[in-house]
Design a protein around this motif. Structure first.
Motif, PDB file in Angstrom:
ATOM      1  N   GLN A  69       7.302  44.609  29.900  1.00 33.10           N
ATOM      2  CA  GLN A  69       7.438  45.708  30.847  1.00 33.10           C
ATOM      3  C   GLN A  69       8.807  46.373  30.697  1.00 33.10           C
ATOM      4  O   GLN A  69       9.839  45.702  30.724  1.00 33.10           O
ATOM      5  CB  GLN A  69       7.277  45.192  32.286  1.00 33.10           C
ATOM      6  CG  GLN A  69       5.961  44.485  32.559  1.00 33.10           C
ATOM      7  CD  GLN A  69       4.774  45.436  32.548  1.00 33.10           C
ATOM      8  OE1 GLN A  69       4.941  46.644  32.507  1.00 33.10           O
ATOM      9  NE2 GLN A  69       3.564  44.887  32.594  1.00 33.10           N
ATOM     10  N   VAL A  70       8.821  47.671  30.575  1.00 30.50           N
ATOM     11  CA  VAL A  70      10.101  48.387  30.509  1.00 30.50           C
ATOM     12  C   VAL A  70      10.846  48.234  31.830  1.00 30.50           C
ATOM     13  O   VAL A  70      12.082  48.263  31.857  1.00 30.50           O
ATOM     14  CB  VAL A  70       9.874  49.874  30.150  1.00 30.50           C
ATOM     15  CG1 VAL A  70       9.203  50.634  31.274  1.00 30.50           C
ATOM     16  CG2 VAL A  70      11.191  50.538  29.771  1.00 30.50           C
TER      17      VAL A  70
ATOM     18  N   ARG B  24       2.816  53.445  14.381  1.00 38.64           N
ATOM     19  CA  ARG B  24       1.692  52.811  15.071  1.00 38.64           C
ATOM     20  C   ARG B  24       2.119  51.554  15.819  1.00 38.64           C
ATOM     21  O   ARG B  24       2.880  50.742  15.307  1.00 38.64           O
ATOM     22  CB  ARG B  24       0.596  52.430  14.063  1.00 38.64           C
ATOM     23  CG  ARG B  24      -0.316  53.586  13.700  1.00 38.64           C
ATOM     24  CD  ARG B  24      -1.588  53.083  13.045  1.00 38.64           C
ATOM     25  NE  ARG B  24      -2.528  54.159  12.799  1.00 38.64           N
ATOM     26  CZ  ARG B  24      -3.787  53.976  12.449  1.00 38.64           C
ATOM     27  NH1 ARG B  24      -4.258  52.746  12.305  1.00 38.64           N
ATOM     28  NH2 ARG B  24      -4.588  55.004  12.247  1.00 38.64           N
ATOM     29  N   GLN B  25       1.574  51.429  17.023  1.00 43.11           N
ATOM     30  CA  GLN B  25       1.687  50.188  17.778  1.00 43.11           C
ATOM     31  C   GLN B  25       0.469  49.341  17.424  1.00 43.11           C
ATOM     32  O   GLN B  25      -0.659  49.687  17.787  1.00 43.11           O
ATOM     33  CB  GLN B  25       1.737  50.476  19.285  1.00 43.11           C
ATOM     34  CG  GLN B  25       1.977  49.240  20.140  1.00 43.11           C
ATOM     35  CD  GLN B  25       1.967  49.567  21.628  1.00 43.11           C
ATOM     36  OE1 GLN B  25       1.598  50.665  22.037  1.00 43.11           O
ATOM     37  NE2 GLN B  25       2.368  48.609  22.457  1.00 43.11           N
ATOM     38  N   ILE B  26       0.691  48.256  16.697  1.00 42.97           N
ATOM     39  CA  ILE B  26      -0.423  47.463  16.168  1.00 42.97           C
ATOM     40  C   ILE B  26      -1.154  46.708  17.270  1.00 42.97           C
ATOM     41  O   ILE B  26      -2.378  46.586  17.268  1.00 42.97           O
ATOM     42  CB  ILE B  26       0.084  46.480  15.092  1.00 42.97           C
ATOM     43  CG1 ILE B  26       0.842  47.239  13.983  1.00 42.97           C
ATOM     44  CG2 ILE B  26      -1.088  45.701  14.490  1.00 42.97           C
ATOM     45  CD1 ILE B  26       0.025  48.311  13.291  1.00 42.97           C
ATOM     46  N   GLU B  27      -0.392  46.199  18.237  1.00 39.80           N
ATOM     47  CA  GLU B  27      -0.993  45.466  19.353  1.00 39.80           C
ATOM     48  C   GLU B  27      -0.576  46.119  20.656  1.00 39.80           C
ATOM     49  O   GLU B  27       0.553  46.594  20.795  1.00 39.80           O
ATOM     50  CB  GLU B  27      -0.540  44.006  19.347  1.00 39.80           C
ATOM     51  CG  GLU B  27      -0.946  43.215  18.121  1.00 39.80           C
ATOM     52  CD  GLU B  27      -0.414  41.787  18.185  1.00 39.80           C
ATOM     53  OE1 GLU B  27      -1.108  40.935  18.756  1.00 39.80           O
ATOM     54  OE2 GLU B  27       0.696  41.552  17.684  1.00 39.80           O
ATOM     55  N   MET B  28      -1.478  46.136  21.642  1.00 35.65           N
ATOM     56  CA  MET B  28      -1.177  46.720  22.939  1.00 35.65           C
ATOM     57  C   MET B  28      -0.503  45.659  23.818  1.00 35.65           C
ATOM     58  O   MET B  28      -1.174  44.813  24.405  1.00 35.65           O
ATOM     59  CB  MET B  28      -2.452  47.221  23.625  1.00 35.65           C
ATOM     60  CG  MET B  28      -3.272  48.216  22.795  1.00 35.65           C
ATOM     61  SD  MET B  28      -2.412  49.736  22.383  1.00 35.65           S
ATOM     62  CE  MET B  28      -2.098  49.477  20.635  1.00 35.65           C
ATOM     63  N   LYS B  29       0.820  45.690  23.871  1.00 35.62           N
ATOM     64  CA  LYS B  29       1.571  44.680  24.620  1.00 35.62           C
ATOM     65  C   LYS B  29       2.402  45.288  25.739  1.00 35.62           C
ATOM     66  O   LYS B  29       3.403  44.723  26.140  1.00 35.62           O
ATOM     67  CB  LYS B  29       2.485  43.901  23.669  1.00 35.62           C
ATOM     68  CG  LYS B  29       1.751  43.060  22.642  1.00 35.62           C
ATOM     69  CD  LYS B  29       2.749  42.296  21.782  1.00 35.62           C
ATOM     70  CE  LYS B  29       2.058  41.406  20.770  1.00 35.62           C
ATOM     71  NZ  LYS B  29       3.038  40.676  19.929  1.00 35.62           N
TER      72      LYS B  29
ATOM     73  N   GLY C 279       6.792  48.610  27.539  1.00 34.73           N
ATOM     74  CA  GLY C 279       8.052  48.181  26.938  1.00 34.73           C
ATOM     75  C   GLY C 279       7.908  47.954  25.442  1.00 34.73           C
ATOM     76  O   GLY C 279       8.775  48.344  24.641  1.00 34.73           O
ATOM     77  N   HIS C 280       6.798  47.333  25.051  1.00 37.06           N
ATOM     78  CA  HIS C 280       6.550  47.085  23.630  1.00 37.06           C
ATOM     79  C   HIS C 280       6.324  48.393  22.882  1.00 37.06           C
ATOM     80  O   HIS C 280       6.773  48.559  21.744  1.00 37.06           O
ATOM     81  CB  HIS C 280       5.343  46.164  23.467  1.00 37.06           C
ATOM     82  CG  HIS C 280       5.049  45.814  22.041  1.00 37.06           C
ATOM     83  ND1 HIS C 280       4.083  46.466  21.301  1.00 37.06           N
ATOM     84  CD2 HIS C 280       5.602  44.895  21.209  1.00 37.06           C
ATOM     85  CE1 HIS C 280       4.041  45.959  20.088  1.00 37.06           C
ATOM     86  NE2 HIS C 280       4.956  45.006  20.004  1.00 37.06           N
ATOM     87  N   ALA C 281       5.643  49.348  23.515  1.00 40.29           N
ATOM     88  CA  ALA C 281       5.420  50.653  22.882  1.00 40.29           C
ATOM     89  C   ALA C 281       6.739  51.366  22.630  1.00 40.29           C
ATOM     90  O   ALA C 281       6.956  51.957  21.566  1.00 40.29           O
ATOM     91  CB  ALA C 281       4.511  51.507  23.756  1.00 40.29           C
ATOM     92  N   ILE C 282       7.632  51.319  23.619  1.00 41.29           N
ATOM     93  CA  ILE C 282       8.948  51.949  23.451  1.00 41.29           C
ATOM     94  C   ILE C 282       9.734  51.247  22.346  1.00 41.29           C
ATOM     95  O   ILE C 282      10.372  51.907  21.509  1.00 41.29           O
ATOM     96  CB  ILE C 282       9.716  51.925  24.785  1.00 41.29           C
ATOM     97  CG1 ILE C 282       9.034  52.859  25.788  1.00 41.29           C
ATOM     98  CG2 ILE C 282      11.183  52.322  24.581  1.00 41.29           C
ATOM     99  CD1 ILE C 282       9.582  52.768  27.197  1.00 41.29           C
ATOM    100  N   LEU C 283       9.668  49.925  22.304  1.00 38.43           N
ATOM    101  CA  LEU C 283      10.351  49.175  21.253  1.00 38.43           C
ATOM    102  C   LEU C 283       9.788  49.535  19.878  1.00 38.43           C
ATOM    103  O   LEU C 283      10.542  49.646  18.898  1.00 38.43           O
ATOM    104  CB  LEU C 283      10.214  47.675  21.509  1.00 38.43           C
ATOM    105  CG  LEU C 283      10.911  46.734  20.521  1.00 38.43           C
ATOM    106  CD1 LEU C 283      12.401  47.042  20.435  1.00 38.43           C
ATOM    107  CD2 LEU C 283      10.686  45.276  20.932  1.00 38.43           C
ATOM    108  N   THR C 284       8.486  49.747  19.797  1.00 41.20           N
ATOM    109  CA  THR C 284       7.861  50.155  18.537  1.00 41.20           C
ATOM    110  C   THR C 284       8.441  51.476  18.042  1.00 41.20           C
ATOM    111  O   THR C 284       8.529  51.724  16.833  1.00 41.20           O
ATOM    112  CB  THR C 284       6.335  50.280  18.711  1.00 41.20           C
ATOM    113  OG1 THR C 284       5.803  49.016  19.143  1.00 41.20           O
ATOM    114  CG2 THR C 284       5.649  50.699  17.424  1.00 41.20           C
TER     115      THR C 284
END
Length: 274
Positions: free
Chosen positions: A230-231, A101-106, A109-114
Motif C-alpha cells: 500500500q502506498v 508492465r506490472q507483471i503481478e497485481m500487488k 504501492g507496487h504499481a508505483i514502484l514498478t
C-alpha cells in the motif's frame, strides 16, 4: 518542477465486467473521450509533458490510443469528422509517452514502484484515471504542484467523504498549517479503516505528488491490507518525519471506478457540454 506523471493502469477493472474483459477500464469513455485521456489532459494543463504509464496484459489499447492512426486519419481527412481527432493529436504531439508492465497485481504501492524505471530520481505526479476531476479554474494537479513548490515534500489530494465510506479509502489525520483551511501536515494515515476506527473522514483520492525517496520506502514496505503493498503505508513513513502534506483541492471528483460514479460523470459532462 514536476516534469513526469505516472499513471498506474494495470488493474483488471472487475467492477465493469464484462465490458473490461478485453477493454482496459482506463479506455472506458465519458462521452467520446476515454478516462485516461482526461487524466493526460489534466497533467498537460499542470505543465507536465512526460507521461509514464504502468500497464498490464491486455492493455495495448492504451498505447494505441496515444499513437497516430494513419489509416483512420487518411479516411476522415478533409471530412466533417477530421476535427474529432484534434485533441488527441495535440496530446501526441506535445507529450512523450513511455510504458512498463506490472507483471503481478500487488497493489498501488507496487504499481508505483514498478514505474521507478520510467521516473528516475526526481519528484513526480501520480494520477489515477479512475478518479476523474473537474475544475473550471486550475486543475487539481496544478493546484497540488503549487502546494509542492511551497512545501517541497510529498502531497496527497484529499476530500471529505461520508463517515460510513472510510473503508473505501486511505484516510489521513493531520494539523492545519500556515493558517490555511485546506492544507494539513499529515500525522497519521490508515488504509481503508472501518468507520469506527477511522481517525477522520478526510480521504485520499487519486492524485499524488511524490518525492523520489518513496521508491526505497516502497521496497522496504511489507504487504499490508489485502496482502498488497500500500502506498499509504509508505507515505506514513514519510509522514512520521513531517514530510507529507494533505491538500483539500478545489473541484469536483467522480469515482469512475464505480458504475454509479461513471454514470454521474457521464451525465455531468453531457450537461456541461450543452
Amino acid at each position: 518542477m514536476i516534469k513526469k506523471c505516472l499513471f498506474p493502469a494495470a488493474g483488471y477493472g472487475t467492477r465493469f465486467l464484462p465490458a473490461t474483459k478485453a477493454t482496459p477500464k482506463e479506455m472506458l469513455p465519458i462521452l467520446t473521450k476515454p478516462l485516461i485521456q482526461y487524466g493526460v489532459e489534466e497533467a498537460v494543463e499542470a505543465g507536465i509533458t512526460t507521461m509514464a504509464i504502468v500497464t498490464g496484459r491486455g492493455k495495448r489499447a492504451l498505447e494505441d490510443h496515444f499513437d497516430i492512426s494513419y489509416e483512420l486519419e487518411h479516411q476522415i481527412q478533409g471530412g466533417s469528422k477530421e476535427n474529432l481527432l484534434t485533441e488527441i493529436r495535440s496530446l501526441i504531439t506535445q507529450c512523450t509517452f513511455s510504458y512498463t508492465r506490472q507483471i503481478e497485481m500487488k497493489g498501488l504501492g507496487h504499481a508505483i514502484l514498478t514505474g521507478e524505471t520510467l521516473i528516475g530520481d526526481e519528484p513526480f505526479a501520480v494520477l489515477l484515471a479512475d478518479d476523474l476531476c473537474n475544475n473550471d479554474g486550475e486543475s487539481v494537479l496544478k493546484q497540488m504542484i503549487e502546494v509542492y513548490e511551497k512545501y517541497q515534500c510529498s502531497i496527497v489530494a484529499i476530500e471529505e467523504v461520508p463517515m460510513d465510506q472510510t473503508d473505501k479509502y486511505g484516510v489521513i489525520d493531520g494539523n492545519l498549517v500556515d493558517g490555511t483551511n485546506d492544507t494539513y501536515r499529515v500525522t497519521n494515515m490508515v488504509e481503508k479503516p472501518d468507520p469506527k476506527d477511522a481517525p477522520t473522514n478526510m480521504a485520499i483520492i487519486g492524485r499524488y505528488i511524490l518525492t523520489p525517496d518513496i521508491f526505497q520506502i516502497l521496497k522496504e514496505t511489507k504487504p499490508g491490507k489485502g496482502g498488497e503493498i500500500q502506498v499509504t503505508d509508505a507515505l506514513l513513513e514519510q509522514a512520521k518525519e513531517g514530510h507529507v502534506i494533505a491538500f483539500k483541492f478545489k473541484g469536483k471528483r467522480f469515482d469512475c471506478g464505480s458504475v454509479d460514479g461513471f454514470v454521474e460523470a457521464t451525465n455531468y459532462f453531457y450537461n456541461k457540454g450543452k
